[in-house]
Scaffold this motif. Structure first.
Motif, PDB file in Angstrom:
ATOM      1  N   UNK A  14       0.836  -1.189   0.000  1.00 37.65           N
ATOM      2  CA  UNK A  14       0.000   0.000   0.000  1.00 37.65           C
ATOM      3  C   UNK A  14       0.879   1.251   0.000  1.00 37.65           C
TER       4      UNK A  14
ATOM      5  N   UNK B 110     -10.582  -4.832   4.093  1.00 42.48           N
ATOM      6  CA  UNK B 110     -10.896  -3.853   5.121  1.00 42.48           C
ATOM      7  C   UNK B 110      -9.624  -3.246   5.696  1.00 42.48           C
TER       8      UNK B 110
ATOM      9  N   UNK C 263      -8.060  -0.360   4.014  1.00 41.26           N
ATOM     10  CA  UNK C 263      -8.718   0.940   4.109  1.00 41.26           C
ATOM     11  C   UNK C 263      -8.423   1.614   5.434  1.00 41.26           C
TER      12      UNK C 263
ATOM     13  N   UNK D 147      -6.040   2.832   8.764  1.00 43.70           N
ATOM     14  CA  UNK D 147      -4.666   3.252   9.031  1.00 43.70           C
ATOM     15  C   UNK D 147      -3.826   2.003   9.321  1.00 43.70           C
TER      16      UNK D 147
ATOM     17  N   UNK E  79      -1.850   1.007  11.485  1.00 46.60           N
ATOM     18  CA  UNK E  79      -1.859   0.458  12.830  1.00 46.60           C
ATOM     19  C   UNK E  79      -3.049  -0.486  13.021  1.00 46.60           C
TER      20      UNK E  79
END
Lengths: 665, 203
Positions: free
Chosen positions: A337, A420, A423, A425, A427
Motif C-alpha cells: 500500500x 478492510x 482501508x 490506518x 496500525x
C-alpha cells in the motif's frame, strides 16, 4: 485634507471613520439616542473600492473574516458579530465567501439600568481587503450615544438593509442525509417556494466549497445536493446558512442539523477485532487446516508423554509461528500500500461482482472437499519438509506452514480482512491481523498448557475423509446464502448467468481432477478447456446492479389497468411516482421506501407496491400526476381498500411512512 | 458459521461506505519541479526522509507575518533538526503576486534568513492543484515511506484577528506533527483548516 484631520484626530481619540488603502470603515448606529434597559444595532460599515471584497465568518478556501473588539462603558454589553448573508466570490480554482464593495457587520448592544450618558463606544477592527491580492488592515472607530428616545439616524436604513440579511431560524421542516460522500438537504415548503437555494457551511471540513450544488424544486418541498468536503472531517453537525431566493427577494436562514452518525470508529474497530478473532478460531476447524493440526496433535501426544514443559514450549513456538506469519502478511500489505501499488481494486467493485466471485469460490471449495483431491496427504507431505532436529523450531515452522496451507480455504475470510485492513490506518490493519492470528493459534496454545484436554480430541482416521466431504455442504450453503444476497441486487436473468458460471466452474474443476491422461496433448487439451470454462464463468460476472433497470418487466410496474384491477378487488395499494433523475425520490427510497421495516410492513399488511417510473416522461403517468394537480415527481399515493387515496408528504422518513402504512385500512 | 458470514458481509459494507477521498495515509503524489538554481527536484528522491511542503507567496500578508516574526524560519530549522527535507513551493502564475525569478527567490531566502532545502517553481500550478493547495501558507508533511501524514495550517493562529496574534505563542501543528511522527505516535490533528491568501493560480 479632511481625511488628514480625521486621521490626526484618531490618534488621540478614535473618530467614527477610519480610512485605509482601498477601503474605509465607519461606526454607525441606528439611533444616536438610547434609553437605559434598551438594545439597538451598531454597525461597522466597510466601504471598499470597486472590485474589492472582505470576508464572511467562514471565508471559504482562503482569506479571513474581520474581527471587531469592542471597548464598552460600564453597564453596556455587546453580542457576537452578526454576519449578513454572504456572496460567493470564486477565485478560480478556489471558492471564497464574502462581501463585494460594501457590507455592514452588525452588533447588538444592550444597556442596563445604571449607565452614565453620553456612552462612548469604541471598536478596534482588523480586516482584510482583497481583490486578487489581500491587504491586512486595522483601525479604531468610535461613537457617542446620548440619552433619549430611540430615533432613526441617517444610517438607519443602511443598518436595516443588512439586518434584513441576517440569517433567521429556518421555519420549514428540514433534514440532512449523508449518502456516499454527498449531503442531501431536504425541506418541506409550506410557505412561498424558492427558485434557488444555496448552502454556505459555517465550518471547514463539511462540504466542498467549489463543486456546484444541485437544487431540485418539487411541489411542496425541495432537495439540495451538496458534495462533502474532500478533506472530510466527518463533523457531527451540518451547520451553516442557506440563501433562498424567490420573487420576493433573497432570504437567509440558519440551518443546524445533528447528523445521524455511524457508530464511532473505535467501536467498529473493536467489533472487527472480535470478528477477526472469531474468524481465526474458526479457521482451525477448516478442513484444510484440521488435517495438518491432527498430524501435529499426534506428535503432541508423543511429547506430552515425555514432559509437560516440552509440550508447553511446543505450543508457544507454534503460536509464535502463526502470529508472526499473520503479522508478516499485514506488513507486506502495508508495504504494498505504501509503495503506492494499485491494489485497491477490490473496493471499487460493486457488490454483485464481489458476491458472484465469492459464490464461485464457495462452489469451488465445496467441490474440492467433495472430490478425491487428497488435500490432507499433500499437506502431510509439505509438513515433512519442516522436520528438523530442533523441536521448538519445528513447531514454529509448523505454525508458519499452517498459515500458508490454510490459505486455500481461508481466502474468502482473508480477502475480506485484507480489503478492510487496507482501508484502515496501518496500525489498525496490524491489529486486525494480530487478532486473526491469536484466534488461529489459541486452541493449540490451550492444548499445550493443558494437555489433558487432548483426550477430548478425536483421533485422526478415515473419519477425516468423511468429515472433509461433509464440509462441502457448509460451503455450498454459503454459496446459497450469497445467491440469496445477490438475488436482491440483480434480476433473474443475471442470477441464472451466475448460476451457469457456478456450473462451468464445477465442470472445469472436475475436468482438472479427472485429467489423468498419459498422453500429453490430451492432457493439455483438457486443461485448456477447463481454463476456457473458468474464463467464461468470469466473463459473465455481473458488474452492476440490474434490479432497477428491469423493473419495467416487474409486477410492480404501474399501469392504469393494474391499479384499477387492484382497486376493484379492494386491495391496498402504495403508488410511487419516481424518476432516476429525481434526487428527492432517490433519497426517499434510500432512507425510507426501501428499508427493511417498510418492506416488512408492506408484506405483512398485503399492501401492493406499484412504481410509476417517470424517467422518460411517460404520457400516461403525466396524466395521472395531473389528476393530483402535479407536474412532477415525487408523488406518493396510498390507496385504502375503499375511498380516495392519501397523498403522502414529499419528504419521507421511515417513521412517517411506517405510520401511514400501519394506519391505512 | 453465521457470524463469519456476517463478518464477511459487514466488511463489504464497511469497505464500500468509506469514502474515496482519503488523502492522508496515502502515497503523496510525486512531482518534478525546477528549484531556484535551475535544478530539477523530484519528491521521489527523498524516499526514506520526511518531507515538509510549504506553499508560499512572499507578497501575501499571512506569509509575510510568518517570516517577519521568524515563525516560519523556526519551523524550518525544527524540521531540519528532525531530519526533514523542506520544500517551499511557489504556485503563483506569472504576473500574479508571489511570482518571482530565481534570483529574486534566492534573494528572499537570504534576506529572510530562511532555510528551505529548495525553493520550487510551479508557475502552471499543476502541483498545487494535485495537492489541492488552497492558501499560502498551506502545509503538508510526508513520511519516510512517502505517505501523506498531515495537511493544513502551519499553526492555530488562523481565524479572525490573525494580524494581532503572537505567532510564537500559537500551537504549531507542523512542529507538533513532526514530533509525533518522530515518536511514532498518531498525529493529533492530521487535517486542519489551512488559512491565508488564496494561491494565485493561473486561470
Amino acid at each position: 485634507m479632511l481625511y488628514f484631520i480625521l486621521l490626526f484626530g484618531s490618534s488621540i481619540n478614535a473618530e467614527s471613520e477610519y480610512s485605509a488603502s482601498n477601503s474605509k470603515i465607519s461606526l454607525i448606529s441606528e439611533s444616536k439616542t438610547i434609553q437605559p434597559n434598551d438594545s439597538f444595532y451598531l454597525g461597522i460599515k466597510f466601504e471598499l473600492e470597486k472590485g474589492w471584497h472582505t470576508y464572511w465568518e467562514n471565508p471559504g478556501d482562503a482569506g479571513e473574516g474581520a474581527s471587531i473588539e469592542w471597548s464598552l462603558p460600564k453597564g453596556v454589553s455587546s453580542s457576537n458579530t452578526l454576519w449578513p448573508g454572504p456572496e460567493r466570490i470564486p477565485v478560480d480554482p478556489l471558492m471564497t465567501f464574502g462581501y463585494n464593495d460594501e457590507v455592514v457587520l452588525l452588533t447588538k448592544i444592550t444597556t442596563q439600568e445604571d449607565i452614565d450618558f453620553p456612552l462612548e463606544i469604541k471598536a478596534k477592527v482588523a480586516w482584510f481587503t482583497c481583490k486578487d491580492i489581500c491587504i491586512p488592515q486595522e483601525g479604531n472607530v468610535s461613537i457617542l450615544i446620548n440619552k433619549g428616545e430611540f430615533s432613526k439616524s441617517i444610517e438607519y436604513e443602511e443598518i436595516k438593509k443588512y439586518a434584513d440579511r441576517l440569517p433567521i431560524e429556518f421555519y420549514e421542516n428540514y433534514r440532512v442525509e449523508k449518502l456516499d460522500q454527498k449531503y442531501f438537504l431536504q425541506s418541506t415548503v409550506e410557505n412561498d417556494h424558492f427558485e434557488n437555494v444555496y448552502f454556505f457551511p459555517r465550518y471547514y471540513g463539511l462540504t466542498d466549497y467549489v463543486a456546484a450544488q444541485i437544487y431540485e424544486k418539487n411541489e411542496n418541498s425541495f432537495s439540495l445536493e451538496i458534495n462533502a468536503s474532500k478533506t472530510d472531517l466527518e463533523l457531527e453537525k451540518f451547520e451553516g446558512i442557506i440563501e433562498a431566493t424567490n420573487s420576493k427577494g433573497v432570504f437567509y436562514f440558519d440551518v443546524n442539523y445533528q447528523l445521524a452518525l455511524e457508530k464511532s470508529k473505535e467501536q467498529s474497530l473493536l467489533l472487527l477485532l472480535l470478528f477477526a478473532f472469531l474468524g481465526g478460531l474458526i479457521l482451525n476447524i477448516m478442513p484444510c487446516v484440521f488435517p495438518i493440526l491432527s498430524i501435529k496433535v499426534l506428535r503432541f501426544i508423543q511429547y506430552s508423554e515425555e514432559s509437560s514443559i516440552k509440550t508447553y514450549r511446543f505450543g508457544l513456538s507454534y503460536a509464535l509461528g502463526v502470529i508472526l506469519s499473520f503479522l508478516l502478511i499485514a506488513f507486506i500489505l502495508i508495504g504494498l500500500k505504501s509503495s503506492g501499488e494499485v491494489i485497491g481494486w477490490g473496493f471499487q467493485l460493486q457488490y454483485p461482482l464481489v458476491i458472484s466471485v465469492l459464490f464461485y469460490l464457495f462452489i469451488a471449495l465445496g467441490f474440492l472437499f467433495m472430490s478425491n483431491l487428497v488435500l490432507g496427504s499433500q499437506l502431510g507431505n509439505l509438513n515433512s519438509l519442516v522436520k528438523v532436529e530442533n523441536e521448538s523450531l519445528e513447531s514454529f515452522l509448523t505454525g508458519i506452514l499452517a498459515v500458508i496451507v490454510a490459505s486455500p480455504c481461508t481466502a474468502p475470510f482473508m480477502g475480506s480482512a485484507i480489503g478492510f485492513a487496507l482501508l484502515q490506518p496501518s496500525f489498525n490493519s496490524v491489529l486486525i491481523f494480530l487478532s486473526l492470528g491469536i484466534g488461529f493459534a489459541l486452541p493449540y496454545l490451550i492444548l499445550s498448557i493443558k494437555p489433558s484436554l487432548l483426550s477430548f480430541l478425536p483421533k485422526p482416521g478415515p473419519w477425516m475423509e468423511t468429515f472433509k466431504q461433509f464440509m462441502a455442504f457448509p460451503m455450498w450453503a454459503s454459496a446459497l446464502w450469497l445467491l440469496w444476497v445477490l438475488s436482491g441486487q440483480v434480476n433473474t436473468d443475471t442470477l441464472i448467468l451466475v448460476l451457469i458460471g457456478g456450473l462451468t466452474v464445477s465442470l472445469s474443476l472436475w475436468l482438472l481432477e479427472k485429467n489423468t491422461s498419459e498422453i500429453n496433448w490430451i492432457k493439455w487439451f483438457i486443461r485448456s478447456i477447463a481454463i476456457i470454462l473458468i474464463g467464461l464463468s468470469l466473463y459473465i460476472l455481473p458488474t452492476s446492479y440490474s434490479l432497477e433497470e428491469n423493473i419495467s418487466e416487474d409486477s410492480q410496474t404501474y399501469s392504469e389497468q393494474r391499479l384499477n384491477d387492484l382497486r376493484n378487488s379492494n386491495e391496498l395499494v402504495f403508488l410511487n411516482f419516481t424518476a432516476d433523475w429525481c434526487i428527492t425520490c432517490k433519497v426517499n427510497e434510500r432512507v425510507a421506501l426501501k428499508t427493511r421495516k417498510v418492506k416488512q410492513i408492506l408484506e405483512d399488511k398485503n399492501i401492493n407496491y406499484l412504481e410509476a417510473d417517470w424517467t422518460r416522461k411517460d404520457e400516461k403517468i403525466a396524466t395521472k400526476l395531473e389528476e393530483f394537480g402535479r407536474t412532477g415527481v415525487p408523488l406518493y399515493l396510498l390507496y385504502p381498500s375503499v375511498g380516495k387515496p392519501i397523498i403522502l408528504p414529499e419528504i419521507l422518513t421511515e417513521d412517517i411512512l411506517l405510520t401511514y402504512l400501519s394506519e391505512v385500512e | 458459521m453465521i457470524k463469519i458470514y456476517a463478518f464477511v458481509f459487514s466488511l463489504f459494507i464497511v469497505s464500500n461506505s468509506l469514502g474515496a477521498f482519503v488523502q492522508n495515509d496515502e502515497a503523496a503524489p510525486d512531482f518534478r519541479l525546477l528549484n531556484s538554481f535551475g535544478e530539477e527536484v523530484s519528491l521521489q528522491n527523498y524516499k526514506g526522509k520526511k518531507v515538509v511542503l510549504e506553499w508560499t507567496n512572499h507578497g501575501c500578508p499571512f506569509v509575510a507575518k510568518h517570516y517577519s516574526t521568524g515563525n516560519m524560519q523556526s519551523t524550518q530549522s525544527f524540521a531540519k533538526e528532525n531530519g526533514a527535507i523542506w520544500l517551499s513551493i511557489i504556485s503563483s502564475a506569472p504576473g500574479t503576486q508571489g511570482f518571482v525569478t530565481s534570483s529574486e527567490a534566492n534573494e528572499l531566502t537570504t534576506s529572510r534568513k530562511a532555510i528551505p532545502s529548495h525553493v520550487l517553481f510551479d508557475p502552471d500550478g499543476n502541483v498545487g492543484r494535485i495537492y489541492d493547495a488552497k492558501t499560502t501558507p498551506h502545509m503538508y508533511i510526508i513520511d519516510e515511506q512517502g505517505l501523506l501524514k498531515y495537511q493544513g495550517a502551519i499553526d492555530d493562529a488562523g481565524g479572525r484577528g490573525f494580524i494581532s496574534k503572537n505567532l510564537l505563542e500559537a500551537k504549531n501543528y507542523v512542529k507538533r506533527s513532526l514530533e509525533e511522527m518522530e515518536k511514532g505516535n498518531e498525529i493529533t490533528n492530521p487535517i486542519t483548516k489551512p488559512y491565508g491568501c488564496s494561491v494565485k493560480y493561473s486561470s
